[in-house]
Enzyme design. Structure first.
Site, mmCIF file in Angstrom:
data_model
loop_
_atom_site.group_PDB
_atom_site.id
_atom_site.type_symbol
_atom_site.label_atom_id
_atom_site.label_comp_id
_atom_site.label_asym_id
_atom_site.label_seq_id
_atom_site.Cartn_x
_atom_site.Cartn_y
_atom_site.Cartn_z
ATOM 1 N N ARG A 95 -6.862 17.128 42.053
ATOM 2 C CA ARG A 95 -5.855 17.927 42.740
ATOM 3 C C ARG A 95 -4.442 17.523 42.343
ATOM 4 O O ARG A 95 -3.548 18.355 42.325
ATOM 5 C CB ARG A 95 -6.047 17.735 44.253
ATOM 6 C CG ARG A 95 -4.882 18.169 45.108
ATOM 7 C CD ARG A 95 -5.288 18.306 46.554
ATOM 8 N NE ARG A 95 -6.372 19.262 46.679
ATOM 9 C CZ ARG A 95 -7.251 19.291 47.691
ATOM 10 N NH1 ARG A 95 -7.172 18.395 48.655
ATOM 11 N NH2 ARG A 95 -8.208 20.183 47.720
ATOM 12 N N TYR A 96 -4.252 16.243 42.058
ATOM 13 C CA TYR A 96 -2.918 15.730 41.752
ATOM 14 C C TYR A 96 -2.774 15.517 40.248
ATOM 15 O O TYR A 96 -3.772 15.372 39.535
ATOM 16 C CB TYR A 96 -2.700 14.407 42.495
ATOM 17 C CG TYR A 96 -2.660 14.540 43.993
ATOM 18 C CD1 TYR A 96 -1.532 15.048 44.634
ATOM 19 C CD2 TYR A 96 -3.745 14.153 44.789
ATOM 20 C CE1 TYR A 96 -1.487 15.165 46.003
ATOM 21 C CE2 TYR A 96 -3.702 14.265 46.165
ATOM 22 C CZ TYR A 96 -2.567 14.775 46.769
ATOM 23 O OH TYR A 96 -2.528 14.886 48.142
ATOM 24 N N ARG A 99 -4.217 11.628 39.053
ATOM 25 C CA ARG A 99 -5.309 10.886 39.671
ATOM 26 C C ARG A 99 -6.410 11.837 40.137
ATOM 27 O O ARG A 99 -6.149 12.998 40.415
ATOM 28 C CB ARG A 99 -4.819 10.026 40.836
ATOM 29 C CG ARG A 99 -4.003 10.755 41.868
ATOM 30 C CD ARG A 99 -2.952 9.791 42.443
ATOM 31 N NE ARG A 99 -2.258 10.321 43.603
ATOM 32 C CZ ARG A 99 -1.228 11.179 43.507
ATOM 33 N NH1 ARG A 99 -0.842 11.639 42.336
ATOM 34 N NH2 ARG A 99 -0.627 11.602 44.597
ATOM 35 N N CYS A 108 -23.276 6.557 54.016
ATOM 36 C CA CYS A 108 -22.392 5.603 54.689
ATOM 37 C C CYS A 108 -23.234 4.709 55.585
ATOM 38 O O CYS A 108 -24.355 5.070 55.956
ATOM 39 C CB CYS A 108 -21.375 6.338 55.562
ATOM 40 S SG CYS A 108 -20.124 7.225 54.614
ATOM 41 N N CYS A 112 -19.105 8.603 60.735
ATOM 42 C CA CYS A 112 -18.010 8.934 61.644
ATOM 43 C C CYS A 112 -18.152 10.408 62.022
ATOM 44 O O CYS A 112 -18.210 11.261 61.133
ATOM 45 C CB CYS A 112 -16.663 8.719 60.969
ATOM 46 S SG CYS A 112 -16.478 7.107 60.178
ATOM 47 N N CYS A 115 -15.821 13.021 60.356
ATOM 48 C CA CYS A 115 -15.797 13.020 58.888
ATOM 49 C C CYS A 115 -15.297 14.350 58.314
ATOM 50 O O CYS A 115 -15.751 15.414 58.699
ATOM 51 C CB CYS A 115 -17.202 12.739 58.348
ATOM 52 S SG CYS A 115 -17.263 12.648 56.546
ATOM 53 N N ARG A 117 -15.780 15.137 55.245
ATOM 54 C CA ARG A 117 -16.805 15.618 54.315
ATOM 55 C C ARG A 117 -18.172 15.746 54.987
ATOM 56 O O ARG A 117 -19.199 15.463 54.385
ATOM 57 C CB ARG A 117 -16.887 14.698 53.090
ATOM 58 C CG ARG A 117 -15.758 14.933 52.153
ATOM 59 C CD ARG A 117 -15.918 14.328 50.782
ATOM 60 N NE ARG A 117 -14.568 14.166 50.272
ATOM 61 C CZ ARG A 117 -13.963 13.002 50.079
ATOM 62 N NH1 ARG A 117 -14.618 11.873 50.255
ATOM 63 N NH2 ARG A 117 -12.719 12.964 49.688
ATOM 64 N N ASP A 275 -8.187 15.885 60.366
ATOM 65 C CA ASP A 275 -8.305 17.164 59.668
ATOM 66 C C ASP A 275 -8.887 18.221 60.596
ATOM 67 O O ASP A 275 -9.571 17.909 61.572
ATOM 68 C CB ASP A 275 -9.189 17.002 58.427
ATOM 69 C CG ASP A 275 -8.513 16.172 57.345
ATOM 70 O OD1 ASP A 275 -7.278 16.277 57.207
ATOM 71 O OD2 ASP A 275 -9.214 15.418 56.644
ATOM 72 N N ASP A 312 -3.067 15.954 55.659
ATOM 73 C CA ASP A 312 -3.681 16.499 54.455
ATOM 74 C C ASP A 312 -3.777 18.001 54.719
ATOM 75 O O ASP A 312 -4.551 18.438 55.578
ATOM 76 C CB ASP A 312 -5.064 15.857 54.215
ATOM 77 C CG ASP A 312 -5.357 15.706 52.726
ATOM 78 O OD1 ASP A 312 -4.757 16.448 51.930
ATOM 79 O OD2 ASP A 312 -6.187 14.846 52.373
ATOM 80 N N LYS A 319 -1.594 15.825 50.540
ATOM 81 C CA LYS A 319 -1.007 15.036 51.621
ATOM 82 C C LYS A 319 0.494 15.276 51.731
ATOM 83 O O LYS A 319 1.213 15.195 50.743
ATOM 84 C CB LYS A 319 -1.278 13.559 51.375
ATOM 85 C CG LYS A 319 -2.759 13.245 51.363
ATOM 86 C CD LYS A 319 -3.011 11.802 50.972
ATOM 87 C CE LYS A 319 -4.483 11.523 50.843
ATOM 88 N NZ LYS A 319 -5.069 12.108 49.615
#
Ligand SMILES: *Cc1c(COP(=O)(O)O)cnc(C)c1O
Length: 374
Positions: A95-96, A99, A108, A112, A115, A117, A275, A312, A319
Site C-alpha cells: 500500500r505504501y 514497504r 495466533c 483477539c 481482530c 483480519r 477499526d 487506519d 494510517k
C-alpha cells in the site's frame, strides 16, 4: 514438540463449555447465540491470558471472550482496511511506496475478538502457507520495497526452522534494508521467547519487532522477561496498542501502560483507533476519547511514552495521524499556541515570511520572483 507448543496445546481454552466450567455457567446466559458468535471467528485463549482474567468482563476477558455483541453489525465492514484490493499476490499487501506487509502465519496464540483480519486469521486456507513463492518473487522484483513487515496471524507461532527459512530468503534480497515482525507472542505466549529463538533472530539484523499490549496488567513478570531477552538480542521493539472500549479507554490506564512498556524496553509506537470491523463494533470509542488520552500523555509523562495516535482509514487510505489541537490561532505574523497545561504562548513568525517587510530606509521591498505577495 517444543515446550511452548505443548503449553499452548494442552492449557488453552478453546470452547465455550470450558469457559463456562472455569468461570461459572451463570456468565453465559444466551449460549445459543453466543455459540453463533464463537463460530464466526476462531476462538482460543492462551494459558497466560486465561491466568490474567480476574473477573468476567474485565479488560482481559473483553479482549478474548466471545460476546453476542459480535452479531450486531451496524457500520462494520468485513475487510475494513480494503487490504485485499491492495494485494498483488497472495499474502502480500503493498500500500505504501517503500514497504509491504507479508502474511506468513494464519494462526495466533490467543484470538483477539477485535481482530482487523477476522476474515482471514485462524483459517489456514485463507492465509495459504503453500504459496510463499509468489510473495518472495514479488518482493524480489519490487526494488522500491526496503522494509518488509512479517505479520499474520502471528509470525512467532511458526517454529524456529520455518521462521529462519523465511528470514534467510528475505535477507537474500539486497534491497530489503529492514525486516519487521509484528507479534503478540510476548504478551500471549511468553514461553515462546526462548534463548534459541533470540539467538536465531539476531542473525538477521536490522530486525525490529512491533509487539502489541493493550493493558498494563499484561506486562506480567513472564512477559517482561521475554521482552528483555529480545532486547538483549539487540532487537528494537515498538508497541502497537489498540484503543478499546472497556479495556484501555481511560487516560490513567493508557498512561500506566505506556510507562510499563518503557520499563520493559519497548517504545510505544502507535495507538490505533479500533477499526470499523464487522463483528468488533462494540470495541469502538469516539475519536475524541482517543484525543483526550493523547492530551493526558503529552507533557504529563516522558516523551518516550507518547506514541502516534493513528486511524487506519476505512477503505484503504492507510494510517492517518490524529493530534490534539495545540494551535490556538495562526497568522503570517504570529502563532498562538497552548501548552499541555492550557497556558497560551505566542511565537512570532520570521519577518521575512510575514509579507509585511519594512526596509530600513522606509522603502517598500521589491517583489521577488517566486514569492507570494499579500
Ligand atoms: C501499517 C502498515 C504498514 C506499516 O506502516 P508504518 O507506518 O511504516 O508502520 C505497511 N503496510 C500496510 C498495509 C500497513 O497496514
Amino acid at each position: 514438540m517444543e515446550t511452548w507448543q505443548e503449553v499452548l496445546k494442552t492449557n488453552s481454552i478453546r470452547s465455550l463449555e470450558a469457559l463456562a466450567t472455569k468461570f461459572g455457567p451463570e456468565h453465559f446466559p444466551d449460549l445459543d447465540r453466543l455459540r453463533q458468535a464463537a463460530e464466526n471467528f476462531e476462538f482460543r485463549i492462551s494459558p497466560a491470558m486465561v491466568d490474567l482474567i480476574k473477573s468476567p468482563d474485565d479488560p482481559i476477558w473483553r479482549q478474548y471472550v466471545p460476546t453476542v455483541d459480535e452479531l450486531d453489525v451496524v457500520d462494520g465492514i468485513v475487510d475494513s482496511l480494503n487490504e485485499d484490493a491492495d494485494s498483488p499476490v497472495p499474502n502480500i499487501t503493498h500500500r505504501y511506496p517503500d514497504r509491504a506487509l507479508f502474511l506468513v502465519s494464519p494462526v495466533c496464540a490467543s484470538y483477539c475478538r477485535f481482530c482487523t483480519r477476522r476474515r482471514k486469521v485462524g483459517d489456514p486456507e485463507k492465509i495459504p502457507m503453500s504459496q510463499f513463492e509468489s510473495a518472495f518473487q514479488y518482493l524480489e522484483q519490487h526494488t522500491e520495497i526496503r522494509d518488509v513487515i512479517m505479520s499474520g496471524g502471528d509470525p512467532l507461532l511458526l517454529n524456529d526452522r520455518r521462521l529462519e527459512a523465511i528470514l534467510t530468503r528475505l535477507r537474500a534480497i539486497p534491497h530489503l534494508e529492514i525486516i519487521r515482525i509484528g507479534s503478540r507472542v510476548p504478551c500471549h505466549l511468553p514461553e515462546r521467547i526462548t534463548p534459541e529463538l533470540c539467538a536465531m533472530l539476531k542473525r538477521y539484523h536490522p530486525l525490529f519487532i512491533n509487539t502489541h499490549f493493550n493493558h498494563p496488567d499484561e506486562l506480567t513478570p513472564a512477559a517482561v522477561k521475554g521482552l528483555g531477552m529480545l532486547a538483549d538480542a539487540g532487537i528494537p521493539m515498538g508497541c502497537q496498542t489498540v484503543l478499546l472500549k472497556g479495556v484501555n479507554d481511560d487516560p490513567a490506564v493508557m498512561k500506566l501502560l505506556m510507562q510499563r512498556l518503557l520499563m520493559a524496553r519497548v517504545r510505544p509506537y502507535y495507538i490505533y483507533m479500533a477499526d470499523q470491523v464487522a463483528g468488533a463494533e462494540h470495541f469502538r470509542t469516539s475519536i475524541q476519547a482517543g484525543i483526550k488520552i493523547m492530551e493526558a500523555l503529552r507533557g504529563w509523562t516522558s516523551g518516550l511514552a507518547n506514541p502516534y495516535f493513528v486511524i487506519d482509514a476505512p477503505g484503504g487510505g492507510g494510517k492517518i495521524p490524529l493530534l490534539p489541537e495545540y494551535v490556538v490561532s495562526m497568522s503570517d505574523e504570529e502563532v498562538v499556541l497552548r501548552n499541555f497545561r492550557g497556558q497560551q504562548y505566542v511565537y512570532r513568525q520570521p519577518r521575512e515570511e510575514a509579507g509585511v517587510i519594512t526596509l530600513k530606509n522606509g522603502r517598500k521591498p521589491r517583489s521577488r520572483p517566486g514569492r507570494k505577495t499579500a
